[in-house]
Design a protein around this motif. Structure first.
Motif, short mmCIF file in Angstrom:
data_model
loop_
_atom_site.label_atom_id
_atom_site.label_comp_id
_atom_site.label_asym_id
_atom_site.label_seq_id
_atom_site.Cartn_x
_atom_site.Cartn_y
_atom_site.Cartn_z
N ARG A 190 10.01 32.40 13.66
CA ARG A 190 9.06 31.33 13.91
C ARG A 190 8.81 30.56 12.47
O ARG A 190 8.66 29.46 12.51
CB ARG A 190 8.06 31.78 14.65
CG ARG A 190 6.89 30.90 15.07
CD ARG A 190 5.93 31.30 15.92
NE ARG A 190 4.95 32.16 15.47
CZ ARG A 190 4.88 33.30 16.02
NH1 ARG A 190 5.53 33.84 17.08
NH2 ARG A 190 3.98 34.45 15.48
N ALA B 264 5.06 34.25 21.67
CA ALA B 264 4.13 33.14 21.57
C ALA B 264 2.49 33.66 21.67
O ALA B 264 1.82 33.18 20.99
CB ALA B 264 4.42 32.23 22.81
N ARG C 277 8.25 36.67 14.43
CA ARG C 277 7.50 36.22 13.67
C ARG C 277 8.01 35.44 12.68
O ARG C 277 7.86 34.31 12.00
CB ARG C 277 6.07 36.99 13.48
CG ARG C 277 5.07 36.21 12.52
CD ARG C 277 3.84 37.14 12.52
NE ARG C 277 3.36 37.23 13.61
CZ ARG C 277 2.56 38.61 14.00
NH1 ARG C 277 2.44 39.37 12.99
NH2 ARG C 277 2.12 38.81 15.11
N SER D 197 9.50 30.61 20.02
CA SER D 197 8.58 31.76 19.96
C SER D 197 7.23 31.38 19.37
O SER D 197 6.36 32.21 19.22
CB SER D 197 8.97 32.70 18.69
OG SER D 197 9.27 32.15 17.67
N GLY D 198 6.90 30.22 19.20
CA GLY D 198 5.51 29.55 19.14
C GLY D 198 4.77 29.18 20.20
O GLY D 198 5.27 28.58 21.09
N TYR D 199 3.61 29.44 20.18
CA TYR D 199 2.43 29.29 21.28
C TYR D 199 2.63 27.63 21.75
O TYR D 199 2.90 27.30 22.90
CB TYR D 199 1.18 29.65 21.01
CG TYR D 199 0.11 29.39 21.96
CD1 TYR D 199 -0.18 30.42 22.87
CD2 TYR D 199 -0.80 28.28 22.03
CE1 TYR D 199 -1.07 30.19 23.92
CE2 TYR D 199 -1.53 28.06 23.04
CZ TYR D 199 -1.80 29.17 24.13
OH TYR D 199 -2.63 28.99 24.82
N ASP E 12 1.25 34.70 18.28
CA ASP E 12 1.25 33.47 17.40
C ASP E 12 -0.11 33.65 16.62
O ASP E 12 -1.32 33.28 17.04
CB ASP E 12 1.39 32.17 17.82
CG ASP E 12 1.63 31.05 17.07
OD1 ASP E 12 1.38 31.30 15.83
OD2 ASP E 12 2.38 29.98 17.44
#
Length: 396
Positions: free
Chosen positions: A25, A307, A22, A45-47, A310
């Motif tokens: 990201r 993700a 996190r 790592s982001g949706y 997120d």
């Protein structure tokens, strides 16, 4: 070597996604990181980035020079590129057309009652045992194996044999060992496909034997299905049980109202993290994304686990909540053209388990502390080697 973060990041408990994902990201979005193999890759790592890049046609599973490709791990299945760079898209579409009818949502829905009966049989078996027992050995492992064996047409009595091959095929560190196991699995499946031509059944291998004569390719894919069709669901059952045991209010809600099972399954699929490996892709050409230039041949690792936590998409993302408000769906099965063919099957199995298990075994709980559960650190799918549980009583 430059000072890049090394993934996968260490986690404090088996149920966590490390906060470092996190933080990276938030700080960088798509970040340059280093894998345990020493290679530099892009980490997603982001949706929204994950969904867009899953659907990006300039990313694929193959590489123009496979021997030079950056690797994520030593896994022969997901550690490096696979397939023919020149024909990947056509090959993928052809094979998906062959397998998709066997895993359609309609066909899986028709399996619901049968799978429920198999779960009841396993729970009856557990009820006859004296606790503590190993839930992994008595339910989480045999149920998905039995289901995928019946669906594909693989003899259930061969489970120890192909289970041992799967164990070697999923090795996270030794690609030679994994490749030898993959070839052995393909040979096993090729023999089964040949047998189906003489002894047909009502199963996927029989269907394939009727329409294709390229046994080598189908055998490799069928071997992959056999591996994925039980390995991933096994981990989700174990992790789902643990998530519910660690959140007694949610477990009590499910026990009181089994109709919450479908919602429980989706939350389990969002939050369960047996492995932090991620899904790799390689750039087919240079392309621009989010202000970055991703060069041909570079690796892009999509971390679906990060993700799915997120905070911009899932409020209080680390909270396990069966009554989470409907919104964007998790991407535990991927997204886009390569969305997992077995998603409907996994949901049928998981819902059958979680609509029954806690109703049947009153006071179900771990028999050892969470931190003492043995983890399969050497395997791609990781997960637990054992899940000792006990209970107060069995309801009929």
């Amino acid at each position: 070597m430059s000072e890049l973060p090394v993934i996968p990041f260490e986690r404090t408990t088996p149920l966590d996604v490390p906060v470092a994902y996190r933080e990276l990201r938030v700080r960088e979005g798509i970040a340059r990181v280093r894998t345990r193999t020493g290679d530099e890759i892009w980490l997603v790592s982001g949706y929204e980035d994950a969904r867009k890049l899953f659907a990006e046609p300039l990313l694929g599973r193959s590489h123009p020079e496979p021997e030079k490709a950056p690797r994520v791990s030593g896994s022969v299945l997901l550690g490096g590129p696979s397939g023919d760079f020149d024909t990947e898209k056509a090959d993928h579409e052809r094979m998906r057309r062959l397998f998709q009818p066997s895993f359609s949502a309609r066909r899986m829905k028709a399996l619901t009652e049968h799978v429920g009966g198999l779960v009841e049989d396993r729970l009856d078996h557990m009820a006859g045992l004296t606790p503590p027992i190993d839930l992994h050995a008595e339910l989480s492992f045999p149920l998905p194996v039995l289901v995928i064996c019946q669906l594909l047409g693989v003899p259930f009595e061969d489970r120890d044999y192909f289970g041992e091959i799967s164990n070697r095929m999923g090795d996270l560190y030794d690609p030679d060992k994994g490749e030898a196991a993959r070839q052995e699995m393909a040979g096993y499946m090729a023999r089964l496909i040949d047998r189906k031509r003489h002894e047909p059944g009502e199963d996927v291998l029989t269907d394939l034997a009727k329409v294709i004569d390229d046994d080598g390719t189908v055998a490799r894919l069928a071997g992959g299905l056999l591996f994925a069709g039980h390995e991933t669901t096994v981990g989700r059952i174990d992790y789902g049980v643990l998530l519910l045991l660690q959140h007694p209010d949610q477990r009590a809600a499910l026990e009181a109202d089994p109709s919450l099972a479908a919602a429980a399954v989706e939350e389990i699929l969002r939050m369960a993290v047996p492995s932090l490996h991620g899904i790799p892709r390689w750039a087919r050409e240079d392309f621009e994304y989010g202000g970055l230039t991703i060069r041909k041949g570079e690796a892009v690792l999509i971390s679906t686990d990060a993700a799915n936590r997120d905070e911009r998409v899932f409020p209080d993302p680390d909270v396990f909540d069966l009554r989470r408000k409907p919104g964007d769906p998790h991407i535990g099965f991927g997204y886009g053209p390569r969305f997992c063919l077995g998603a409907s099957l996994a949901r049928v199995e998981l819902e059958a388990v979680f609509s029954r298990l806690f109703q049947r075994f009153a006071g179900l709980r771990l028999a050892v502390p969470l931190e003492e559960l043995p983890i399969n650190t050497h395997r791609l799918t990781q997960g637990f080697a054992k899940l000792p549980v006990t209970w107060d009583s069995v309801r009929r």
